[in-house]
Design an enzyme around this catalytic site. Structure first.
Site, PDB file in Angstrom:
ATOM      1  CE  LYS A 115      -7.251   1.308   3.945  1.00  0.00           C
ATOM      2  NZ  LYS A 115      -5.983   1.795   4.581  1.00  0.00           N
TER       3      LYS A 115
ATOM      4  CD  GLU B 206      -5.561   4.895   5.575  1.00  0.00           C
ATOM      5  OE1 GLU B 206      -4.982   4.080   6.310  1.00  0.00           O
ATOM      6  OE2 GLU B 206      -6.051   4.582   4.489  1.00  0.00           O
TER       7      GLU B 206
ATOM      8  CD  GLU C 242      -2.261   1.287   2.955  1.00  0.00           C
ATOM      9  OE1 GLU C 242      -1.666   0.690   3.882  1.00  0.00           O
ATOM     10  OE2 GLU C 242      -3.335   1.911   3.099  1.00  0.00           O
TER      11      GLU C 242
HETATM   12  N1  ING Z   1      -3.326   0.846   8.608  1.00  0.00           N
HETATM   13  C1  ING Z   1      -3.765   0.163   9.741  1.00  0.00           C
HETATM   14  C2  ING Z   1      -4.358  -1.226   9.471  1.00  0.00           C
HETATM   15  O1  ING Z   1      -5.552  -1.441   9.448  1.00  0.00           O
HETATM   16  C3  ING Z   1      -4.609   0.261  11.923  1.00  0.00           C
HETATM   17  C4  ING Z   1      -4.659   0.983  10.607  1.00  0.00           C
HETATM   18  C5  ING Z   1      -3.421   0.176  12.604  1.00  0.00           C
HETATM   19  C6  ING Z   1      -5.732  -0.356  12.359  1.00  0.00           C
HETATM   20  C7  ING Z   1      -3.378  -0.535  13.800  1.00  0.00           C
HETATM   21  C8  ING Z   1      -5.706  -1.066  13.546  1.00  0.00           C
HETATM   22  C9  ING Z   1      -4.525  -1.164  14.264  1.00  0.00           C
HETATM   23  O2  ING Z   1      -3.545  -2.126   9.357  1.00  0.00           O
HETATM   24  C10 ING Z   1      -3.968   1.069   7.440  1.00  0.00           C
HETATM   25  N2  ING Z   1      -3.239   1.758   6.515  1.00  0.00           N
HETATM   26  O3  ING Z   1      -5.128   0.730   7.239  1.00  0.00           O
END
Ligand code: ING
Length: 330
Positions: free
Chosen positions: A128, A147, A47
């Site tokens: 996404k 995001e 990503e």
């Molecule tokens: N990053 C993270 C993911 O879902 C996140 C956001 C981080 C969610 C840690 C939960 C815990 O892996 C992205 N870019 O979605």
């Protein structure tokens, strides 16, 4: 019968904000050439593979944000060389990037991934859908996850594409945590799902669970692969970017749910596997023969009991800037 796809999961180590775009493209090219030397049919990048994971910073100036981190065209001046080299080598690739475009006179921004075939043609695109984090700047957090501020929710659904000899799908990062992602693709007969991710270890919204990030990275991908009889290729950008560590564990996961290859560093590294798409058949025709065993007509009305969606009182403060209407909180 075997339909083998030779897959190179091309994990990226950290990209610092100060790193030049040329240095990043050089790393991607080196991984593509290494993948080809290993005999890969497709090299899978993470990503947002062209820059630092910029959603951790609050950048209120849209013009500056887009100039530094978004691609106005794909291929564009920086990325065209990837397409040219892929065609020269005869290898396909998956690439995640930040997309800004104008559609019907309206500027749109998405967290996007594409599939490019061995002739250098884009044959698939995904934007996404599950955008994690918070829509507003939270100065009390040491690291943001913006995001919802920087991207719109994807508007292409979860399509599948006939390429690399099978039925291919894509998802991006947080999508991999949601069972719907895999099931919507599974109901379309998907045989391999490409998923890039950037996952910081520290999540200010659930800091108590930081120590489980690696476990909760693999858990949904292995379950999603098994429950939908599909290969899953999860590829990280990882390591310490501008002081914040992100998990690695880039993996190639079989329809059995087994991890058949995994990176063991937090650097640029390839995990390689010969993936037999026909390995999906025993699961699609036995345990997960949806037609024979799945009974959605008997599950009852799929609704959420009041309060079941967010059982905790919402702590969101009013957003500091107008978030586009389609970001309405539920
Ligand atoms: N990053 C993270 C993911 O879902 C996140 C956001 C981080 C969610 C840690 C939960 C815990 O892996 C992205 N870019 O979605």
């Amino acid at each position: 019968m075997s339909r083998i796809v030779k897959v190179a999961a091309a994990q990226l180590g950290p990209i610092q904000r100060a790193d030049s775009r040329a240095s990043v493209i050089g790393r991607l090219l080196a991984l593509m050439r290494e993948a080809k030397s290993m005999g890969a049919d497709v090299v899978v990048y993470p990503e947002l593979a062209l820059s630092a994971f910029f959603t951790k910073w609050y950048i209120p100036d849209d013009a500056a944000l887009e100039a530094e981190f978004f691609e106005r065209e794909m291929p564009g001046p920086d990325t065209r060389v990837l397409f040219e080299e892929a065609a020269r080598l005869g290898i396909g690739f998956h690439l995640g990037y930040a997309e800004v475009t104008v559609e019907a006179g309206v500027k749109r921004r998405f967290n996007t991934a594409i599939l490019v075939d061995a002739t250098g043609q884009i044959v698939g695109k995904y934007r996404k859908i599950h955008l994690p984090g918070h829509p507003d700047y939270r100065p009390e957090y040491p690291i943001q996850d913006l995001e919802k501020m920087y991207f719109e929710i994807g508007d292409l659904g979860f399509p599948v594409f006939d390429v690399f000899g099978g039925v291919m799908g894509m998802c991006i990062c947080n999508d991999r945590r949601w069972p719907e992602t895999y099931r919507v693709l599974g109901l379309q007969g998907v045989e391999m799902i490409f998923c890039g991710y950037n996952t910081p270890i520290h999540n200010p919204m659930a800091a108590s669970e930081d120590h489980l990030q690696n476990f909760q990275n693999l858990l949904p991908m292995q379950a999603g692969a098994y429950q939908n009889a599909s290969w899953v290729v999860g590829v990280a950008k990882c390591g310490v970017e501008d002081g914040w560590e992100m998990i690695g564990q880039s993996s190639i996961i079989s329809p059995s749910g087994e991890i058949v290859a995994m990176c063991s560093t937090l650097e640029d590294e390839i995990a390689f596997a010969r993936c037999d798409l026909d390995r999906t058949a025993v699961y699609k025709h036995a345990v997960f023969d949806f037609a024979a065993h799945r009974r959605p007509e008997h599950y009852g009305l799929i609704t959420s009991r009041k309060g079941a969606i967010s059982p905790f009182p919402r702590t969101d403060r009013p957003t500091e800037r107008t978030v586009p209407a389609h970001h309405d909180e539920e």
